[in-house]
Scaffold this active site. Structure first.
Site, PDB file in Angstrom:
ATOM      1  N   HIS A 271    -107.390 -53.306 161.236  1.00 31.35           N
ATOM      2  CA  HIS A 271    -107.355 -52.915 162.486  1.00 31.35           C
ATOM      3  C   HIS A 271    -106.657 -51.436 162.627  1.00 31.35           C
ATOM      4  O   HIS A 271    -105.588 -51.313 161.982  1.00 31.35           O
ATOM      5  CB  HIS A 271    -106.744 -54.092 163.403  1.00 31.35           C
ATOM      6  CG  HIS A 271    -105.560 -54.401 163.086  1.00 31.35           C
ATOM      7  ND1 HIS A 271    -105.230 -55.642 162.082  1.00 31.35           N
ATOM      8  CD2 HIS A 271    -104.412 -53.971 163.585  1.00 31.35           C
ATOM      9  CE1 HIS A 271    -103.926 -55.522 161.888  1.00 31.35           C
ATOM     10  NE2 HIS A 271    -103.351 -54.886 162.675  1.00 31.35           N
TER      11      HIS A 271
ATOM     12  N   HIS B 183    -104.187 -49.541 165.536  1.00 30.22           N
ATOM     13  CA  HIS B 183    -103.505 -49.598 166.876  1.00 30.22           C
ATOM     14  C   HIS B 183    -103.689 -48.363 167.626  1.00 30.22           C
ATOM     15  O   HIS B 183    -103.621 -47.292 166.703  1.00 30.22           O
ATOM     16  CB  HIS B 183    -101.961 -49.552 166.351  1.00 30.22           C
ATOM     17  CG  HIS B 183    -101.681 -51.169 165.851  1.00 30.22           C
ATOM     18  ND1 HIS B 183    -100.985 -52.028 166.546  1.00 30.22           N
ATOM     19  CD2 HIS B 183    -101.827 -51.386 164.439  1.00 30.22           C
ATOM     20  CE1 HIS B 183    -100.850 -53.085 165.743  1.00 30.22           C
ATOM     21  NE2 HIS B 183    -101.272 -52.812 164.437  1.00 30.22           N
TER      22      HIS B 183
HETATM   23  P1  5GP Z   1    -100.252 -55.524 162.304  1.00 28.93           P
HETATM   24  O1  5GP Z   1     -98.744 -55.797 162.022  1.00 28.93           O
HETATM   25  O2  5GP Z   1    -100.879 -56.622 161.447  1.00 28.93           O
HETATM   26  O3  5GP Z   1    -100.515 -54.249 162.147  1.00 28.93           O
HETATM   27  O4  5GP Z   1    -100.436 -55.926 163.862  1.00 28.93           O
HETATM   28  C1  5GP Z   1    -101.134 -57.264 164.338  1.00 28.93           C
HETATM   29  C2  5GP Z   1    -101.076 -56.837 165.864  1.00 28.93           C
HETATM   30  O5  5GP Z   1    -101.989 -58.018 166.319  1.00 28.93           O
HETATM   31  C3  5GP Z   1     -99.857 -57.298 166.452  1.00 28.93           C
HETATM   32  O6  5GP Z   1     -99.576 -56.030 167.432  1.00 28.93           O
HETATM   33  C4  5GP Z   1    -100.064 -58.648 167.355  1.00 28.93           C
HETATM   34  O7  5GP Z   1     -99.334 -58.273 168.551  1.00 28.93           O
HETATM   35  C5  5GP Z   1    -101.580 -58.628 167.678  1.00 28.93           C
HETATM   36  N1  5GP Z   1    -102.012 -59.755 167.384  1.00 28.93           N
HETATM   37  C6  5GP Z   1    -101.639 -60.942 166.780  1.00 28.93           C
HETATM   38  N2  5GP Z   1    -102.459 -62.243 167.123  1.00 28.93           N
HETATM   39  C7  5GP Z   1    -103.348 -61.758 168.035  1.00 28.93           C
HETATM   40  C8  5GP Z   1    -104.432 -62.294 168.806  1.00 28.93           C
HETATM   41  O8  5GP Z   1    -104.556 -63.535 168.833  1.00 28.93           O
HETATM   42  N3  5GP Z   1    -104.635 -61.560 169.917  1.00 28.93           N
HETATM   43  C9  5GP Z   1    -104.660 -60.228 170.178  1.00 28.93           C
HETATM   44  N4  5GP Z   1    -105.295 -59.848 171.037  1.00 28.93           N
HETATM   45  N5  5GP Z   1    -103.738 -59.780 169.356  1.00 28.93           N
HETATM   46  C10 5GP Z   1    -103.047 -60.349 168.419  1.00 28.93           C
END
Ligand code: 5GP
Ligand code: ZN
Length: 139
Positions: free
Chosen positions: A100, A102
């Site tokens: 994903h 951001h």
């Molecule tokens: P990473 O650290 O893997 O780049 O970011 C994961 C992101 O996913 C985090 O910013 C977290 O807040 C978001 N996230 C985790 N679980 C969920 C969820 O169930 N729904 C949504 N909308 N975001 C999520």
């Protein structure tokens, strides 16, 4: 444990969807760093960027560009600039292992800080050597 982002893509888990089509989705981050923090992801499960095919990657980036533009025009969101960030691998801070991107709205005086400890500035021949090695690896 099922992948929560796959569950969102399948409509089995709740999410505030910004945009979706047959290849990608954009939705609000549940735990935003700043208000208006959006995630863009492929519908199919790829763990990281390097698992993704280029067509999917290009599409995800295209949606990210459109979201980024839109954020600047939403009255409720303070968006004076943005950061695009992708975590690939736990070592890079990835916590959801469904690739994903951001999109993070930024504004003057927000509390977001990126700190990069920089290595000493390498000599040109070291940079040249690395550039050649990466170029070769790209073929
Ligand atoms: P990473 O650290 O893997 O780049 O970011 C994961 C992101 O996913 C985090 O910013 C977290 O807040 C978001 N996230 C985790 N679980 C969920 C969820 O169930 N729904 C949504 N909308 N975001 C999520
Ligand atoms: Zn997934």
């Amino acid at each position: 444990m099922p992948c929560i982002f796959c569950e969102i893509a399948a409509g089995r888990a709740p999410a505030s969807i910004v945009y979706e089509d047959n290849m990608a989705l954009a939705f609000m981050d549940i735990n935003p760093i700043n208000p208006g923090h959006v995630l863009v992801m492929p519908r199919r499960h790829f763990e990281t960027l390097s698992d993704m095919d280029e067509t999917t990657g290009m599409h995800v980036f295209q949606i990210a560009m459109r979201v980024e533009q839109a954020l600047r025009n939403v009255e409720e969101i303070r968006c004076e600039g943005t950061n695009l960030l992708m975590t690939n691998g736990a070592v890079a801070g990835q916590t959801e292992f469904h690739a994903h991107l951001h999109i993070l709205p930024r504004f003057q005086g927000d509390n977001v800080r990126f700190r990069f400890a920089q290595a000493a500035r390498p000599e040109r021949h070291v940079l040249d050597q690395l550039a050649d090695a990466i170029e070769l690896a790209m073929q």
